[in-house]
Design an enzyme around this catalytic site. Structure first.
Site, PDB file in Angstrom:
ATOM      1  N   CYS A 135       3.509  -0.983  -1.622  1.00 56.47           N
ATOM      2  CA  CYS A 135       2.188  -0.490  -1.210  1.00 56.47           C
ATOM      3  C   CYS A 135       1.415  -1.680  -0.659  1.00 56.47           C
ATOM      4  O   CYS A 135       1.991  -2.544  -0.010  1.00 56.47           O
ATOM      5  CB  CYS A 135       1.464   0.188  -2.377  1.00 56.47           C
ATOM      6  SG  CYS A 135       1.156  -0.916  -3.784  1.00 56.47           S
ATOM      7  N   GLY A 136       0.113  -1.762  -0.930  1.00 60.49           N
ATOM      8  CA  GLY A 136      -0.664  -2.890  -0.455  1.00 60.49           C
ATOM      9  C   GLY A 136      -0.527  -4.122  -1.319  1.00 60.49           C
ATOM     10  O   GLY A 136      -0.360  -5.234  -0.827  1.00 60.49           O
TER      11      GLY A 136
END
Length: 276
Positions: free
Chosen positions: A234-235
């Site tokens: 993800c981030g």
């Protein structure tokens, strides 16, 4: 094995001596420092606060990377989390940062960790008791037993590209395609070459994980192959844990979670793809 406990179950067991309730509230930048304020304003009685940014590798320039085992043990022992306890994790958004803290405890060998279904919003909506200010427990002894097999680093992900191992990205679709900016300054958007997009927002509804049949449908739509291994990303390694619990809910245990995730990949000059 169930990943969750219900609010009814927690209410019945709230003051069990071997139960530790952990508030894991954390927000995306620029609000990431508001988790502690949210906890102090109101939390489930007796809950201790797990600061995702503080209980992390302080030598890294990346956000909330897993700490060294001794540092993790010291931090959670000070919170009163020791060997042999049952742990229930929740967050103030329903289901956002709790899975990351659940996964972190799993990575350090905690054997009995659950997530509160519906989190704090469901607890409050049912008119259940809350308290404000810090909660303190007597210091305990937590012995870390690290399972490094479930933690992917950048080299691990590089080797996975172009192999049977799938890389599943939980960020918003527009960040994956490069059409929207990342929340962290200086980090370009786009995605790891060959990775698949499944925004975690499609797997959470009203603070609950969607039913297994919906998880399967979203995985199919993303082009995911249940027979192949998967690394979640993800981030910064938070919503990747939502993908993890969603996959486990349909009987697919991920191979690993990419701890540094997109923040590391994009800031280290690695190849970036854009578009769908």
């Amino acid at each position: 094995m169930s990943l969750f406990v219900s609010t009814d179950w927690l209410a019945e067991n709230l003051r069990a001596p071997d139960l530790v309730i952990v508030d894991a509230t954390w927000f995306l930048p620029p609000r990431e420092k508001e988790g502690a304020a949210s906890y102090l304003a109101q939390h489930i009685p007796g809950a201790v606060f797990f600061d995702l940014d503080a209980i992390s590798d302080q030598t890294s320039d990346l956000p909330h990377m897993l700490p060294e085992p001794r540092d993790f043990a010291n931090a959670v022992s000070a919170l009163g989390i020791g060997d042999g306890v049952r742990i229930v994790v929740y967050d103030a958004q329903g289901l956002f940062s709790a899975p990351r803290v659940w996964w972190t405890f799993r990575a350090f060998g905690a054997s009995d960790v659950k997530i509160l279904e519906g989190g704090l919003p469901k607890w409050i909506a049912e008119g259940r008791e809350v308290e404000s200010g810090p909660s303190r427990r007597p210091a305990a002894v937590f012995t870390p037993r690290v399972d490094r097999s479930i933690v992917a680093d950048m080299a691990h992900v590089e080797k996975a590209i172009g192999t049977q191992t799938q890389i599943l990205d939980a960020r918003a679709r527009e960040r994956f395609t490069g059409e929207a900016a990342e929340p962290r300054p200086g980090i370009s958007s786009g995605h790891i070459p060959g990775s698949l997009s499944l925004p975690s927002s499609k797997l959470v509804k009203d603070g609950h994980l969607v039913p297994p049949e919906t998880v399967r449908a979203e995985l199919d739509a993303a082009g995911f192959d249940m027979s192949r291994p998967v690394i979640t990303t993800c981030g910064s390694g938070v919503s990747a844990a939502i993908l993890w619990i969603a996959l486990e809910s349909v009987g697919k245990r991920p191979q690993a979670l990419y701890d540094g995730s997109w923040t590391e990949w994009a800031s280290r000059g690695k190849p970036v793809e854009t578009g769908a």
